[in-house]
Design a protein around this motif. Sequence first.
Motif, PDB file in Angstrom:
ATOM      1  N   LEU A 173     -38.929 -10.004 -46.233  1.00  0.00           N
ATOM      2  CA  LEU A 173     -37.547 -10.500 -46.228  1.00  0.00           C
ATOM      3  C   LEU A 173     -36.695  -9.568 -47.070  1.00  0.00           C
ATOM      4  O   LEU A 173     -37.098  -9.195 -48.185  1.00  0.00           O
ATOM      5  CB  LEU A 173     -37.470 -11.906 -46.843  1.00  0.00           C
ATOM      6  N   VAL A 174     -35.533  -9.182 -46.568  1.00  0.00           N
ATOM      7  CA  VAL A 174     -34.609  -8.367 -47.336  1.00  0.00           C
ATOM      8  C   VAL A 174     -33.506  -9.308 -47.840  1.00  0.00           C
ATOM      9  O   VAL A 174     -32.839  -9.978 -47.047  1.00  0.00           O
ATOM     10  CB  VAL A 174     -33.998  -7.238 -46.477  1.00  0.00           C
ATOM     11  N   CYS A 175     -33.339  -9.354 -49.172  1.00  0.00           N
ATOM     12  CA  CYS A 175     -32.485 -10.391 -49.771  1.00  0.00           C
ATOM     13  C   CYS A 175     -31.401  -9.788 -50.641  1.00  0.00           C
ATOM     14  O   CYS A 175     -31.722  -9.097 -51.582  1.00  0.00           O
ATOM     15  CB  CYS A 175     -33.320 -11.313 -50.621  1.00  0.00           C
ATOM     16  N   PHE A 176     -30.184 -10.109 -50.464  1.00  0.00           N
ATOM     17  CA  PHE A 176     -29.507 -10.661 -49.305  1.00  0.00           C
ATOM     18  C   PHE A 176     -28.332  -9.755 -49.026  1.00  0.00           C
ATOM     19  O   PHE A 176     -27.720  -9.222 -49.954  1.00  0.00           O
ATOM     20  CB  PHE A 176     -28.945 -12.067 -49.607  1.00  0.00           C
ATOM     21  N   ASN A 177     -27.915  -9.671 -47.771  1.00  0.00           N
ATOM     22  CA  ASN A 177     -26.776  -8.821 -47.413  1.00  0.00           C
ATOM     23  C   ASN A 177     -25.483  -9.325 -48.071  1.00  0.00           C
ATOM     24  O   ASN A 177     -25.466 -10.381 -48.680  1.00  0.00           O
ATOM     25  CB  ASN A 177     -26.632  -8.774 -45.889  1.00  0.00           C
ATOM     26  N   ARG A 178     -24.387  -8.590 -47.927  1.00  0.00           N
ATOM     27  CA  ARG A 178     -23.193  -8.781 -48.768  1.00  0.00           C
ATOM     28  C   ARG A 178     -22.523 -10.139 -48.603  1.00  0.00           C
ATOM     29  O   ARG A 178     -22.779 -10.869 -47.650  1.00  0.00           O
ATOM     30  CB  ARG A 178     -22.197  -7.666 -48.464  1.00  0.00           C
ATOM     31  N   LEU A 179     -21.647 -10.445 -49.531  1.00  0.00           N
ATOM     32  CA  LEU A 179     -20.898 -11.700 -49.499  1.00  0.00           C
ATOM     33  C   LEU A 179     -19.712 -11.558 -48.541  1.00  0.00           C
ATOM     34  O   LEU A 179     -19.265 -10.445 -48.257  1.00  0.00           O
ATOM     35  CB  LEU A 179     -20.396 -12.042 -50.909  1.00  0.00           C
ATOM     36  N   TRP A 180     -19.190 -12.693 -48.100  1.00  0.00           N
ATOM     37  CA  TRP A 180     -18.069 -12.682 -47.158  1.00  0.00           C
ATOM     38  C   TRP A 180     -16.821 -13.220 -47.846  1.00  0.00           C
ATOM     39  O   TRP A 180     -16.858 -14.285 -48.452  1.00  0.00           O
ATOM     40  CB  TRP A 180     -18.405 -13.528 -45.926  1.00  0.00           C
ATOM     41  N   ASP A 181     -15.750 -12.425 -47.787  1.00  0.00           N
ATOM     42  CA  ASP A 181     -14.474 -12.852 -48.359  1.00  0.00           C
ATOM     43  C   ASP A 181     -13.622 -13.411 -47.212  1.00  0.00           C
ATOM     44  O   ASP A 181     -13.113 -12.648 -46.381  1.00  0.00           O
ATOM     45  CB  ASP A 181     -13.794 -11.627 -49.003  1.00  0.00           C
ATOM     46  N   PRO A 182     -13.484 -14.745 -47.136  1.00  0.00           N
ATOM     47  CA  PRO A 182     -12.825 -15.342 -45.960  1.00  0.00           C
ATOM     48  C   PRO A 182     -11.327 -15.048 -45.912  1.00  0.00           C
ATOM     49  O   PRO A 182     -10.739 -15.050 -44.832  1.00  0.00           O
ATOM     50  CB  PRO A 182     -13.072 -16.846 -46.123  1.00  0.00           C
ATOM     51  N   GLU A 183     -10.716 -14.769 -47.078  1.00  0.00           N
ATOM     52  CA  GLU A 183      -9.273 -14.473 -47.030  1.00  0.00           C
ATOM     53  C   GLU A 183      -9.008 -13.060 -46.519  1.00  0.00           C
ATOM     54  O   GLU A 183      -8.246 -12.850 -45.585  1.00  0.00           O
ATOM     55  CB  GLU A 183      -8.636 -14.638 -48.406  1.00  0.00           C
TER      56      GLU A 183
END
Length: 382
Positions: free
Chosen positions: A251-261
Amino acid sequence: MRARLAADFERFGRAMPRDPAAHVRETYGIDLTARYLGFELPHPIGKGSGQLSLNADQLATDHEAGLAFVVLKTVIAEDDAGARSMDAWAIHETRMKVEQRTAADGRDGWTVTWKGRGWDRPFEDYLALVRIAGDLTRGRALLAVPSVKYHLPHLDQPFRSEEYRYTTGRIVAAWGAGDVPLEKDFSPTLAGDALADERQRILRWLREVPGEIRRAAPGAPLRLAIKLMNARFDDGFQQEMLGAVREADALVCFNRLWDPEARVAYGGWDLSERNLRVLHAAQAAGLRLPPLVGTGNVCSGRLVLDYARAGCESVELHTFFQLPLAAYPAREGSRSQRALHALFFHPDDGLVAGMLELERSGVLHREGGELRFLDLCRIGGQ
Ligand SMILES: Cc1cc2nc3c(=O)[nH]c(=O)nc-3n(C[C@H](O)[C@H](O)[C@H](O)COP(=O)(O)O)c2cc1C
């Protein structure tokens, strides 16, 4: 040792040794052997999938620099008629902006702002790169790993198995002899998409996608890594995701965060904080997981060690290979070389300095005269 390290840092800033891991072993008695998908690596530092692994020249530069592995850019799966259900991920976008981002705790880190997504050229071009990757891997020059984003259905829909079959079959054939490493990407843009707004849907993907991929290439010696996204839910769900994956070899942990704005993916200290927190919580809960690979804001040797103590046998970086040249302490070499120089030899924050400090504080002990990186995955702690 400290004086020796300061001298190495200084001189390797002009030219790195041919084999930095061998130098570290001889000079400091530190064995940096690491693993990715069961492949033994001389050290834990590899390159994550993205815009820095699109062609043979980039692979050659990374081989020359001595990276332990490289994951190729993610290709979007297609069927034999060229139809791609995840077509929206194959958009063309060249402009990337490397910028500083302040985390919630006030620390400034680096992030790359980019609106692009997957491989945007013909699949045949990708297969040509996979052929080169197979050759480099078999020749023990550089472990180079294809990466795919496959069809992900709504809960009441079946998987489009034809896309899985055609894409996996062509990649396995292009690779040639030997075990085929493959990463399946669940990307941050996916986390930001309406497709991923339901927990049950995500959990089903994690349970079923690895089996779909294996069935797509019956009998092929696939080694399958699942690269997990940071979903837009809490840490508890992130742990549930970890536990849901079936039949993965890593498992590769974890891809980037999402900025919804801003509608962009981002990294920096928020990313490493979240990733390490979830991995430590999974460890504390005694979750039984396949081997782990860390990703997210690895910008120093210390971060490599933090991910190792959270259970990661290697790490894959992107942003740190893309900084302005002035941000690296080395004055010569490719970005990959300059990055390795800082990650290995920085006298305060480097891998060597960090391993020696863990020895001094009694966390790590020598076996047969050597400190071993992989022992950290077993020892854990923070
Ligand atoms: C510009 C850019 C493009 C990326 N493209 C992909 C991709 O196609 N597939 C993938 O699995 N990860 C992709 N990533 C994620 C990176 O491989 C890496 O896991 C992530 O950025 C976290 O590491 P970092 O903080 O060192 O950048 C991309 C990252 C960046 C910055």
